[in-house]
Design a protein around this motif. Sequence first.
Motif, short mmCIF file in Angstrom:
data_model
loop_
_atom_site.label_atom_id
_atom_site.label_comp_id
_atom_site.label_asym_id
_atom_site.label_seq_id
_atom_site.Cartn_x
_atom_site.Cartn_y
_atom_site.Cartn_z
N ILE A 4 0.86 -1.18 0.00
CA ILE A 4 0.00 0.00 0.00
C ILE A 4 0.90 1.23 0.00
O ILE A 4 1.80 1.35 0.82
N ASP A 5 0.64 2.15 -0.95
CA ASP A 5 1.46 3.36 -1.02
C ASP A 5 0.94 4.42 -0.06
O ASP A 5 -0.04 4.21 0.67
N SER A 7 -0.80 6.97 -0.49
CA SER A 7 -2.18 7.41 -0.76
C SER A 7 -3.19 6.29 -0.54
O SER A 7 -4.32 6.37 -0.99
N SER A 8 -2.78 5.22 0.11
CA SER A 8 -3.62 4.05 0.39
C SER A 8 -4.03 3.27 -0.86
O SER A 8 -5.01 2.54 -0.84
N ASN A 9 -3.28 3.42 -1.95
CA ASN A 9 -3.51 2.62 -3.14
C ASN A 9 -2.84 1.27 -2.98
O ASN A 9 -1.69 1.20 -2.52
N ILE A 10 -3.53 0.20 -3.34
CA ILE A 10 -2.96 -1.14 -3.28
C ILE A 10 -2.15 -1.38 -4.55
O ILE A 10 -2.66 -1.20 -5.66
#
Length: 110
Positions: A4-5, A7-10
């Motif tokens: 998870i980055d 920005s909470s992107n998987i």
Amino acid sequence: LFGIDASSNILQFTNGAPVLAASGSIFLAGGILVQWNRQSIATGGTVTFATAFSAAPYYVSFIPTGTSGTNRIFYRLNGNPIAASFSPIMVNRENVGLTETIYWIALGPA
């Protein structure tokens, strides 16, 4: 493998499970595809990748399993590899082309 980055992107780092085998491939973080194999090929022949890269690979290396000593093998790539394949040149010290079993590895854009 996922992460998870900020920005909470998987993000998916790998695709498929790597296995210890004579041939195979694995996807790495950043969209890198690694492929390898062992095969018999004649000098000037074409090695076709199981999965074509999206552009020319960044790195291709191979080594023949031939005889050393007085029958020493000299080898190099024939031109530049392309997204789908590469061509090895293998000659003995008399500059005679050979058919050899080679081990190769290639890294490039998935």
